[in-house]
Design a protein around this motif. Structure first.
Motif, PDB file in Angstrom:
ATOM      1  N   LYS A 108       0.822  -1.209   0.000  1.00 20.73           N
ATOM      2  CA  LYS A 108       0.000   0.000   0.000  1.00 20.73           C
ATOM      3  C   LYS A 108       0.857   1.260   0.000  1.00 20.73           C
ATOM      4  N   GLY A 109       2.158   1.116   0.289  1.00 19.82           N
ATOM      5  CA  GLY A 109       3.077   2.249   0.239  1.00 19.82           C
ATOM      6  C   GLY A 109       3.341   2.891   1.587  1.00 19.82           C
ATOM      7  N   ASN A 110       3.055   2.213   2.667  1.00 18.92           N
ATOM      8  CA  ASN A 110       3.296   2.771   3.999  1.00 18.92           C
ATOM      9  C   ASN A 110       4.772   2.722   4.363  1.00 18.92           C
ATOM     10  N   THR A 111       5.195   3.616   5.242  1.00 15.84           N
ATOM     11  CA  THR A 111       6.573   3.641   5.727  1.00 15.84           C
ATOM     12  C   THR A 111       6.715   2.630   6.866  1.00 15.84           C
ATOM     13  N   PRO A 112       7.951   2.268   7.216  1.00 18.02           N
ATOM     14  CA  PRO A 112       8.140   1.319   8.322  1.00 18.02           C
ATOM     15  C   PRO A 112       7.536   1.807   9.642  1.00 18.02           C
ATOM     16  N   THR A 113       7.656   3.094   9.921  1.00 19.73           N
ATOM     17  CA  THR A 113       7.098   3.638  11.166  1.00 19.73           C
ATOM     18  C   THR A 113       5.585   3.533  11.169  1.00 19.73           C
ATOM     19  N   LYS A 114       4.954   3.838  10.036  1.00 21.57           N
ATOM     20  CA  LYS A 114       3.491   3.737   9.943  1.00 21.57           C
ATOM     21  C   LYS A 114       3.034   2.290  10.115  1.00 21.57           C
ATOM     22  N   ILE A 115       3.782   1.374   9.505  1.00 20.56           N
ATOM     23  CA  ILE A 115       3.422  -0.043   9.602  1.00 20.56           C
ATOM     24  C   ILE A 115       3.539  -0.509  11.047  1.00 20.56           C
ATOM     25  N   LYS A 116       4.617  -0.119  11.737  1.00 22.26           N
ATOM     26  CA  LYS A 116       4.795  -0.508  13.135  1.00 22.26           C
ATOM     27  C   LYS A 116       3.687   0.088  14.002  1.00 22.26           C
ATOM     28  N   ASP A 117       3.316   1.344  13.769  1.00 27.06           N
ATOM     29  CA  ASP A 117       2.226   1.964  14.539  1.00 27.06           C
ATOM     30  C   ASP A 117       0.909   1.245  14.306  1.00 27.06           C
ATOM     31  N   GLU A 118       0.663   0.852  13.059  1.00 30.17           N
ATOM     32  CA  GLU A 118      -0.572   0.126  12.728  1.00 30.17           C
ATOM     33  C   GLU A 118      -0.613  -1.235  13.428  1.00 30.17           C
ATOM     34  N   LEU A 119       0.509  -1.938  13.400  1.00 27.99           N
ATOM     35  CA  LEU A 119       0.580  -3.235  14.074  1.00 27.99           C
ATOM     36  C   LEU A 119       0.393  -3.082  15.587  1.00 27.99           C
ATOM     37  N   ASP A 120       0.995  -2.053  16.161  1.00 30.30           N
ATOM     38  CA  ASP A 120       0.849  -1.814  17.601  1.00 30.30           C
ATOM     39  C   ASP A 120      -0.588  -1.492  17.976  1.00 30.30           C
ATOM     40  N   SER A 121      -1.260  -0.725  17.138  1.00 31.39           N
ATOM     41  CA  SER A 121      -2.639  -0.351  17.462  1.00 31.39           C
ATOM     42  C   SER A 121      -3.582  -1.547  17.363  1.00 31.39           C
ATOM     43  N   VAL A 122      -3.311  -2.468  16.444  1.00 31.88           N
ATOM     44  CA  VAL A 122      -4.190  -3.624  16.267  1.00 31.88           C
ATOM     45  C   VAL A 122      -3.821  -4.753  17.221  1.00 31.88           C
ATOM     46  N   TYR A 123      -2.522  -5.092  17.322  1.00 31.88           N
ATOM     47  CA  TYR A 123      -2.097  -6.275  18.080  1.00 31.88           C
ATOM     48  C   TYR A 123      -1.571  -5.964  19.479  1.00 31.88           C
ATOM     49  N   GLY A 124      -1.298  -4.725  19.783  1.00 33.44           N
ATOM     50  CA  GLY A 124      -0.835  -4.355  21.118  1.00 33.44           C
ATOM     51  C   GLY A 124       0.533  -4.923  21.435  1.00 33.44           C
ATOM     52  N   ASP A 125       0.669  -5.587  22.579  1.00 32.42           N
ATOM     53  CA  ASP A 125       1.958  -6.108  23.038  1.00 32.42           C
ATOM     54  C   ASP A 125       2.465  -7.286  22.207  1.00 32.42           C
ATOM     55  N   SER A 126       1.585  -7.961  21.513  1.00 25.39           N
ATOM     56  CA  SER A 126       2.023  -9.127  20.745  1.00 25.39           C
ATOM     57  C   SER A 126       2.527  -8.758  19.347  1.00 25.39           C
ATOM     58  N   ALA A 127       2.550  -7.473  19.022  1.00 23.56           N
ATOM     59  CA  ALA A 127       3.033  -7.028  17.708  1.00 23.56           C
ATOM     60  C   ALA A 127       4.535  -7.269  17.605  1.00 23.56           C
ATOM     61  N   PRO A 128       5.047  -7.540  16.388  1.00 24.29           N
ATOM     62  CA  PRO A 128       6.488  -7.762  16.222  1.00 24.29           C
ATOM     63  C   PRO A 128       7.284  -6.481  16.472  1.00 24.29           C
ATOM     64  N   LEU A 129       8.561  -6.645  16.758  1.00 23.76           N
ATOM     65  CA  LEU A 129       9.445  -5.513  17.016  1.00 23.76           C
ATOM     66  C   LEU A 129       9.683  -4.709  15.744  1.00 23.76           C
ATOM     67  N   PHE A 130      10.124  -3.462  15.927  1.00 23.03           N
ATOM     68  CA  PHE A 130      10.390  -2.587  14.786  1.00 23.03           C
ATOM     69  C   PHE A 130      11.504  -3.147  13.914  1.00 23.03           C
ATOM     70  N   SER A 131      12.501  -3.780  14.528  1.00 26.34           N
ATOM     71  CA  SER A 131      13.601  -4.356  13.750  1.00 26.34           C
ATOM     72  C   SER A 131      13.107  -5.479  12.840  1.00 26.34           C
ATOM     73  N   ILE A 132      12.128  -6.233  13.303  1.00 28.93           N
ATOM     74  CA  ILE A 132      11.559  -7.306  12.476  1.00 28.93           C
ATOM     75  C   ILE A 132      10.783  -6.717  11.317  1.00 28.93           C
ATOM     76  N   VAL A 133      10.032  -5.647  11.585  1.00 30.19           N
ATOM     77  CA  VAL A 133       9.286  -4.967  10.514  1.00 30.19           C
ATOM     78  C   VAL A 133      10.257  -4.441   9.474  1.00 30.19           C
ATOM     79  N   LYS A 134      11.352  -3.794   9.909  1.00 27.92           N
ATOM     80  CA  LYS A 134      12.343  -3.276   8.962  1.00 27.92           C
ATOM     81  C   LYS A 134      12.989  -4.391   8.152  1.00 27.92           C
ATOM     82  N   PHE A 135      13.280  -5.534   8.814  1.00 27.28           N
ATOM     83  CA  PHE A 135      13.894  -6.656   8.110  1.00 27.28           C
ATOM     84  C   PHE A 135      12.989  -7.143   6.981  1.00 27.28           C
ATOM     85  N   TRP A 136      11.701  -7.353   7.290  1.00 25.71           N
ATOM     86  CA  TRP A 136      10.801  -7.873   6.270  1.00 25.71           C
ATOM     87  C   TRP A 136      10.506  -6.844   5.183  1.00 25.71           C
ATOM     88  N   LEU A 137      10.504  -5.576   5.523  1.00 35.57           N
ATOM     89  CA  LEU A 137      10.335  -4.553   4.483  1.00 35.57           C
ATOM     90  C   LEU A 137      11.520  -4.558   3.527  1.00 35.57           C
TER      91      LEU A 137
END
Length: 119
Positions: free
Chosen positions: A16-45
């Motif tokens: 969809k064209g989101n930035t890593p920070t936006k993706i991490k914020d979205e994951l945190d808002s939906v999954y809370g504490d069980s969301a993956p770490l920012f480093s994992i999001v950056k790795f997969w991006l």
């Protein structure tokens, strides 16, 4: 939630064209504490940017976890019983057979029924 499910969401938001920070914020808002770490999001991006399509982990080098089968454990136990002074660095001795190094010999941590009777 399974790792692969997080990866699907990360890939969808990446496409969809989101930035890593936006993706991490979205994951945190939906999954809370069980969301993956920012480093994992950056790795997969980074992986998706390089053209990776698969969401499954790649094969890793090294010995498979299935190396300690019941048959191998039995053979190894017999080797130790034949020669107590064997020099090895195997986790089979500690984890599967419950043995530890005493002086120069491998001995069982717990006495067998025969050893208890003798004492």
């Amino acid at each position: 939630m399974e790792k692969i499910e997080y990866r699907v969401v990360i890939k969808f938001l990446f496409l969809k064209g989101n930035t890593p920070t936006k993706i991490k914020d979205e994951l945190d808002s939906v999954y809370g504490d069980s969301a993956p770490l920012f480093s994992i999001v950056k790795f997969w991006l980074a992986e998706f940017k390089c053209g990776r399509e698969s969401l499954v982990d790649d094969e890793r080098l090294g010995r498979p976890n299935t190396a300690s089968t019941d048959n191998n454990i039995a053979k190894f136990h017999q080797m130790v019983l034949d020669n107590h002074r064997i020099k090895v660095r195997e986790s089979i001795l500690n984890q599967d057979l419950g043995m530890r190094k005493l002086s120069a010999r491998w001995v069982s941590r717990l006495l067998t029924l025969d050893q208890i009777r003798v004492r």
